[in-house]
Every structure is written in structure tokens, then in C-alpha cells.
Design an enzyme around this catalytic site. Structure first.
Site, PDB file in Angstrom:
ATOM      1  N   HIS A  52       0.865  -1.295   0.020  1.00 38.60           N
ATOM      2  CA  HIS A  52       0.007   0.231   0.129  1.00 38.60           C
ATOM      3  C   HIS A  52       0.842   1.636   0.116  1.00 38.60           C
ATOM      4  O   HIS A  52       1.891   1.191   0.466  1.00 38.60           O
ATOM      5  CB  HIS A  52      -0.844   0.004   1.206  1.00 38.60           C
ATOM      6  CG  HIS A  52      -1.830  -0.898   0.998  1.00 38.60           C
ATOM      7  ND1 HIS A  52      -3.173  -1.029   2.030  1.00 38.60           N
ATOM      8  CD2 HIS A  52      -2.336  -1.921   0.345  1.00 38.60           C
ATOM      9  CE1 HIS A  52      -3.991  -1.969   1.715  1.00 38.60           C
ATOM     10  NE2 HIS A  52      -3.396  -2.576   0.679  1.00 38.60           N
ATOM     11  N   GLU A  54       0.959   3.861   1.897  1.00 36.72           N
ATOM     12  CA  GLU A  54       1.589   4.514   3.264  1.00 36.72           C
ATOM     13  C   GLU A  54       2.813   3.602   3.505  1.00 36.72           C
ATOM     14  O   GLU A  54       3.737   4.078   4.231  1.00 36.72           O
ATOM     15  CB  GLU A  54       0.612   4.455   4.238  1.00 36.72           C
ATOM     16  CG  GLU A  54      -0.763   5.285   4.058  1.00 36.72           C
ATOM     17  CD  GLU A  54      -1.843   4.724   2.991  1.00 36.72           C
ATOM     18  OE1 GLU A  54      -1.684   3.570   2.440  1.00 36.72           O
ATOM     19  OE2 GLU A  54      -2.911   4.871   3.375  1.00 36.72           O
ATOM     20  N   CYS A  82      -6.070   2.105   5.816  1.00 33.46           N
ATOM     21  CA  CYS A  82      -6.593   1.106   6.209  1.00 33.46           C
ATOM     22  C   CYS A  82      -6.085   0.339   7.285  1.00 33.46           C
ATOM     23  O   CYS A  82      -5.129   1.030   7.806  1.00 33.46           O
ATOM     24  CB  CYS A  82      -6.630  -0.014   5.082  1.00 33.46           C
ATOM     25  SG  CYS A  82      -4.986  -1.026   5.298  1.00 33.46           S
ATOM     26  N   CYS A  85      -2.447  -0.317   7.451  1.00 36.04           N
ATOM     27  CA  CYS A  85      -1.366   0.996   7.293  1.00 36.04           C
ATOM     28  C   CYS A  85      -1.548   1.948   8.518  1.00 36.04           C
ATOM     29  O   CYS A  85      -0.530   2.560   8.939  1.00 36.04           O
ATOM     30  CB  CYS A  85      -1.986   1.931   6.172  1.00 36.04           C
ATOM     31  SG  CYS A  85      -1.507   1.125   4.396  1.00 36.04           S
TER      32      CYS A  85
END
Lengths: 155, 155
Positions: A52, A54, A82, A85
Site C-alpha cells: 500500500h 503508506e 486502512c 497502514c
């Protein structure tokens, strides 16, 4: 109000979608007025479900600075992080999180963020993901070894 | 009852502590009777706050298999996964999670897992981590670009 760092993250995410390099998410780690690292979603192109925006930005920033805590840094991300993260954000000791879209916006676009938040509120046995505990006593011996270790580096 | 995969994970974690290579956690990704990948915590030695055992094992397993979803695989981990790792487990589509110690055991040994679970139950504005929203409309344009894209690969 337009925030230049958020604007930069949004432009990165638009580029990511247009180039077909991954999901519609980008993030920046910023210290003061300097971008330390940027990340854009690469789940499908790098065969990594943890890639992801992040996570990538945090890993790059730590690598860049030679640290495992990002105290003094902020994260700018195009969407509310999410749970994976957000966990990484706490472990990384970031100062603040700036975000644009919400988990509901992400859900409307087909992403599971809101669903995973709901799952994590439940006790392990009540989740849709089967979670089975065994050997707790043996597992605790690892923590005992840690607490007795003279060479451990807490984090 | 002793489970051979859990026993293997616990032995890996004990080795990790004794060798001073990271925190007291190890994990395996298993398919059938085969270990696809293993991981041990490397947060402090690799300068990566996301280098939890589960994340490492999931990334390695996906790399090994050339996939970004681990349907058909189980995760064995020496401790109940933290929210970051649970998020990764959902994103990775693992079948089941086997764990030994609990988040309370981890907290007793000085780890923040239980604290982060409590934080994630709160709405973003109520957390100890400052979370500031801006530019939601502009952020949503990224999702619109995604939904309109002919080349997107959903995951």
C-alpha cells in the site's frame, strides 16, 4: 483549502491509475517542508498485498533516514489509511496523518478498508477469518526469553 | 496439543531473540503440509517498522508463488497478530490464522498491540494519533479515475 503536499499526493495517485501501476492511492512522508519519501500502491504489479502507498512511503522514509521510528514526520495520504497502514503508522511513531478520501469513499470504489475495520473490532473468534489458538504457554516462553535477554533492542 | 508448524514458529522466534536479530515473533505461511515462507521480526535490525514476522512471511510467500493473494494458505504465528498484520492477513486472503500468545501477553512484554487495537476502534478524530482531513473532493477524483479506467486490476 488546497494543501500543496496533499495536492502532490493526489497527483501521484492519478498518475498511478493512469499508468496502470497499481491501486488509486499515494502517500508522502514529510518532515517540515521536505518530502522524505513517496509511495504509490503497487499490490498487483509487485505481487505484494502489503504494498500500500503508506507502507511503501514509511519503509522508504525509514530506509532514507536510517531509523525505525519517524518521530517528527507527518504522513500525507490520498485516502484514510486502512487498518494495516494505521497499524504501521502507530508502529512508525509518525506525528500526524493528513488524509483526503474516507474509508467509505474507498468502499464505494470497491476496496475492503471499512470491512476490515469492522472485523478488527470483533474478538478473534468472532471474525470471518478463522483464528485458532494453540500452545499459548509455549508461545509465552518466547516473551520470557525476550524479557530476560541482555541484548534486546525494544522498539 | 503440540502442532508441528507452531512448534517450528516458536523455535524460530526463540532463535531470533537469542541471536539479537529482532523482536520475539516468528511466522510461517503454510500450504497443505508445506512451509511456503517463514519470517521473523526484523524491525530494529532492518530499520523497518513494518518488518513484523507476519508481514515478512506474507511478502516472501507471495514473492515465492508469484501471487498477491494467498488463498489456500494458512498463517502460523507465535503471537496474535497486531492490527497491521491482521490487515495484511485480510488483504492477502489467507484461509486461516493459527496463533499462540495473545495481545495481552504481548502487552505484558512491552509491545503496543493491544493499545493499537483500542485506538483503531475509535473514529479518526478521537485517536491519540492526530488525523486531519482535507481535500476530500479532490481525493475522490482518484477513485473516479480508477472506476473509469479500462486497464485497472482490482484486488
Amino acid at each position: 483549502m488546497a494543501d500543496p503536499f496533499m495536492q502532490q499526493a493526489i497527483e501521484l495517485a492519478l498518475q498511478n491509475v493512469r499508468a496502470g501501476e497499481g491501486g488509486p492511492f499515494s502517500a508522502l512522508v514529510v518532515r517540515g517542508d521536505t518530502v522524505i519519501a513517496e509511495g504509490s500502491n503497487r499490490v498487483t504489479t509487485s505481487y505484494d498485498p502489503t504494498a500500500h502507498a503508506e507502507i511503501i512511503a514509511i519503509r522508504k522514509a525509514c530506509d532514507e533516514l536510517g531509523v525505525y521510528h519517524l518521530d517528527g514526520c507527518d504522513l500525507y495520504t490520498t485516502c484514510e489509511p486502512c487498518p494495516m497502514c494505521m497499524g504501521a503508522i502507530y508502529w512508525a511513531h509518525l506525528d500526524r496523518v493528513f488524509y483526503a478520501s474516507t474509508r467509505e469513499d474507498a468502499a464505494a470504489a470497491g476496496f475492503d478498508d471499512a470491512y476490515i475495520y469492522e472485523e478488527l473490532r470483533k474478538p478473534p473468534r468472532a471474525r470471518s477469518m478463522p483464528m485458532i489458538q494453540s500452545m499459548r504457554d509455549e508461545g509465552y516462553q518466547v516473551f520470557e526469553a525476550w524479557m530476560e535477554s541482555d541484548t534486546k533492542v525494544p522498539y
